[in-house]
Design a protein around this motif. Structure first.
Motif, PDB file in Angstrom:
ATOM      1  N   ALA A 136       0.833  -1.205   0.000  1.00 43.74           N
ATOM      2  CA  ALA A 136       0.000   0.000   0.000  1.00 43.74           C
ATOM      3  C   ALA A 136       0.868   1.256   0.000  1.00 43.74           C
ATOM      4  O   ALA A 136       2.008   1.244   0.475  1.00 43.74           O
ATOM      5  CB  ALA A 136      -0.902   0.003   1.236  1.00 43.74           C
ATOM      6  N   PRO A 137       0.349   2.362  -0.517  1.00 45.20           N
ATOM      7  CA  PRO A 137       1.094   3.629  -0.478  1.00 45.20           C
ATOM      8  C   PRO A 137       1.266   4.110   0.955  1.00 45.20           C
ATOM      9  O   PRO A 137       0.442   3.820   1.829  1.00 45.20           O
ATOM     10  CB  PRO A 137       0.229   4.585  -1.303  1.00 45.20           C
ATOM     11  N   MET A 138       2.330   4.857   1.184  1.00 41.80           N
ATOM     12  CA  MET A 138       2.651   5.332   2.530  1.00 41.80           C
ATOM     13  C   MET A 138       2.852   6.842   2.542  1.00 41.80           C
ATOM     14  O   MET A 138       3.333   7.419   1.573  1.00 41.80           O
ATOM     15  CB  MET A 138       3.927   4.655   3.031  1.00 41.80           C
ATOM     16  N   LEU A 139       2.476   7.459   3.667  1.00 39.33           N
ATOM     17  CA  LEU A 139       2.734   8.878   3.887  1.00 39.33           C
ATOM     18  C   LEU A 139       3.488   9.029   5.204  1.00 39.33           C
ATOM     19  O   LEU A 139       2.991   8.629   6.259  1.00 39.33           O
ATOM     20  CB  LEU A 139       1.434   9.676   3.936  1.00 39.33           C
ATOM     21  N   PHE A 140       4.677   9.598   5.117  1.00 43.32           N
ATOM     22  CA  PHE A 140       5.493   9.877   6.294  1.00 43.32           C
ATOM     23  C   PHE A 140       5.434  11.368   6.593  1.00 43.32           C
ATOM     24  O   PHE A 140       5.779  12.185   5.734  1.00 43.32           O
ATOM     25  CB  PHE A 140       6.954   9.488   6.052  1.00 43.32           C
TER      26      PHE A 140
ATOM     27  N   ALA B 263      16.214   3.619  -1.878  1.00 44.50           N
ATOM     28  CA  ALA B 263      16.924   2.338  -1.917  1.00 44.50           C
ATOM     29  C   ALA B 263      15.967   1.163  -2.070  1.00 44.50           C
ATOM     30  O   ALA B 263      16.261   0.197  -2.783  1.00 44.50           O
ATOM     31  CB  ALA B 263      17.762   2.171  -0.654  1.00 44.50           C
ATOM     32  N   SER B 264      14.818   1.246  -1.404  1.00 47.44           N
ATOM     33  CA  SER B 264      13.863   0.135  -1.444  1.00 47.44           C
ATOM     34  C   SER B 264      12.752   0.342  -2.458  1.00 47.44           C
ATOM     35  O   SER B 264      11.847  -0.492  -2.571  1.00 47.44           O
ATOM     36  CB  SER B 264      13.252  -0.073  -0.048  1.00 47.44           C
ATOM     37  N   LYS B 265      12.792   1.469  -3.162  1.00 49.05           N
ATOM     38  CA  LYS B 265      11.787   1.794  -4.201  1.00 49.05           C
ATOM     39  C   LYS B 265      10.379   1.710  -3.630  1.00 49.05           C
ATOM     40  O   LYS B 265       9.490   1.065  -4.190  1.00 49.05           O
ATOM     41  CB  LYS B 265      11.948   0.870  -5.404  1.00 49.05           C
ATOM     42  N   LEU B 266      10.173   2.382  -2.499  1.00 45.09           N
ATOM     43  CA  LEU B 266       8.885   2.344  -1.821  1.00 45.09           C
ATOM     44  C   LEU B 266       7.887   3.275  -2.489  1.00 45.09           C
ATOM     45  O   LEU B 266       8.248   4.310  -3.038  1.00 45.09           O
ATOM     46  CB  LEU B 266       9.051   2.767  -0.354  1.00 45.09           C
ATOM     47  N   SER B 267       6.618   2.902  -2.403  1.00 42.55           N
ATOM     48  CA  SER B 267       5.536   3.779  -2.845  1.00 42.55           C
ATOM     49  C   SER B 267       5.193   4.690  -1.670  1.00 42.55           C
ATOM     50  O   SER B 267       4.331   4.384  -0.852  1.00 42.55           O
ATOM     51  CB  SER B 267       4.303   2.952  -3.254  1.00 42.55           C
ATOM     52  N   ALA B 268       5.929   5.797  -1.565  1.00 40.06           N
ATOM     53  CA  ALA B 268       5.811   6.630  -0.364  1.00 40.06           C
ATOM     54  C   ALA B 268       6.032   8.098  -0.667  1.00 40.06           C
ATOM     55  O   ALA B 268       6.812   8.460  -1.550  1.00 40.06           O
ATOM     56  CB  ALA B 268       6.825   6.161   0.683  1.00 40.06           C
ATOM     57  N   ASN B 269       5.338   8.927   0.114  1.00 37.93           N
ATOM     58  CA  ASN B 269       5.527  10.373   0.089  1.00 37.93           C
ATOM     59  C   ASN B 269       5.981  10.834   1.464  1.00 37.93           C
ATOM     60  O   ASN B 269       5.650  10.206   2.480  1.00 37.93           O
ATOM     61  CB  ASN B 269       4.220  11.095  -0.262  1.00 37.93           C
ATOM     62  N   ILE B 270       6.714  11.939   1.495  1.00 33.86           N
ATOM     63  CA  ILE B 270       7.138  12.541   2.757  1.00 33.86           C
ATOM     64  C   ILE B 270       6.599  13.962   2.834  1.00 33.86           C
ATOM     65  O   ILE B 270       6.743  14.735   1.884  1.00 33.86           O
ATOM     66  CB  ILE B 270       8.671  12.582   2.886  1.00 33.86           C
ATOM     67  N   TYR B 271       5.974  14.270   3.961  1.00 36.94           N
ATOM     68  CA  TYR B 271       5.586  15.647   4.248  1.00 36.94           C
ATOM     69  C   TYR B 271       6.546  16.151   5.309  1.00 36.94           C
ATOM     70  O   TYR B 271       6.576  15.646   6.429  1.00 36.94           O
ATOM     71  CB  TYR B 271       4.146  15.711   4.754  1.00 36.94           C
ATOM     72  N   VAL B 272       7.356  17.120   4.940  1.00 41.08           N
ATOM     73  CA  VAL B 272       8.412  17.617   5.826  1.00 41.08           C
ATOM     74  C   VAL B 272       7.877  18.737   6.708  1.00 41.08           C
ATOM     75  O   VAL B 272       7.265  19.698   6.218  1.00 41.08           O
ATOM     76  CB  VAL B 272       9.606  18.128   5.003  1.00 41.08           C
ATOM     77  N   ILE B 273       8.106  18.600   7.998  1.00 40.02           N
ATOM     78  CA  ILE B 273       7.741  19.650   8.949  1.00 40.02           C
ATOM     79  C   ILE B 273       9.010  20.379   9.332  1.00 40.02           C
ATOM     80  O   ILE B 273       9.832  19.876  10.111  1.00 40.02           O
ATOM     81  CB  ILE B 273       7.029  19.043  10.169  1.00 40.02           C
ATOM     82  N   GLU B 274       9.202  21.538   8.747  1.00 39.92           N
ATOM     83  CA  GLU B 274      10.432  22.309   8.940  1.00 39.92           C
ATOM     84  C   GLU B 274      10.586  22.702  10.406  1.00 39.92           C
ATOM     85  O   GLU B 274       9.707  23.315  10.999  1.00 39.92           O
ATOM     86  CB  GLU B 274      10.408  23.573   8.072  1.00 39.92           C
TER      87      GLU B 274
END
Length: 229
Positions: free
Chosen positions: A160-164, A184-195
């Motif tokens: 499943a897709p992931m959101l970090f 490296a693992s070619k994950l289906s993932a997005n990152i939302y960065v909290i500055e």
């Protein structure tokens, strides 16, 4: 915050049960998505962070389920072993799927720190779960100060897709460290960065951004991502 959450009792095994809370979305705004969020290692589902995100996401149209892991339900400080934590998470998933008002919802699982990690282990071990996604509120990629102890081996098995959501000051793993793992693992993932965010998304006052706005923006991003086809 809207109405008080519905209290649920989830049986984990014979003689063992935990409390879960269902924060129901307003009927007119329901997105048809259940979010199951586990708490971090040191605080239960009633911690202000958990209640803030659960109620805020419910207000955005999601049916949100939080729960206590068994050790926290019993008032113990040390987390249970891996198998018990995963069994508890799995039982809550099953209970949510059986709930009369949630049966037709798409399902996203995850949580704060350890809660998200346990959800990811459950998802990696069971490809039949049919999840719409996984949500991580500060993923504990490694213990603070121990970047050599990366907890990522199982992530490649998640379909499943992931959101970090990850703060740039998170001692358990920075967005850059997560990006390296995703690549490296070619994950289906997005990152939302909290500055400027730490492990609980708290930012320094010197940034001039109200803490409440940081949380609201994070929940807006979760809502946008979770409602995507």
């Amino acid at each position: 915050m809207g109405t008080e959450p519905e209290k649920l009792i989830v049986e984990i095994s014979e003689g063992n049960s935990v409390t879960a809370l269902l924060y129901a979305a307003p009927k007119r705004d329901r997105a048809g998505v259940t979010l199951i969020l586990g708490h971090g290692a040191g605080a239960n589902q009633l911690h202000p962070f958990m209640r803030l995100f659960a109620s805020g996401l419910a207000d955005r149209g999601f049916d949100v389920v939080t729960f206590n892991f068994l050790y926290m339900e019993r008032g113990r400080g040390a987390p249970d072993q891996k198998a018990k934590l995963e069994a508890c998470c799995s039982a809550v998933i099953d209970a949510a799927r059986r709930h009369k008002n949630l049966k037709t919802n798409r399902l996203v699982i995850g949580g704060k720190s350890m809660g998200g990690r346990i959800a990811s282990q459950v998802a990696a071990a069971d490809s039949e779960l049919s999840l719409a996604g996984l949500l991580f509120l500060g993923y504990p990629l490694h213990p603070p100060g121990r970047p050599d102890k990366i907890r990522d081996a199982h992530l490649k098995d998640i379909r499943a897709p992931m959101l970090f959501l990850q703060g740039t000051r998170d001692g358990f793993g920075t967005p850059d460290e997560l990006r390296a793992v995703i690549k490296a693992s070619k994950l289906s993932a997005n990152i939302y960065v909290i500055e400027g965010g730490d492990h609980s998304f708290k930012v320094p006052k010197s940034l001039g951004v109200p803490q409440e706005l940081v949380y609201e923006r994070a929940m807006d991003e979760i809502a946008r991502w979770s409602k995507a086809p």
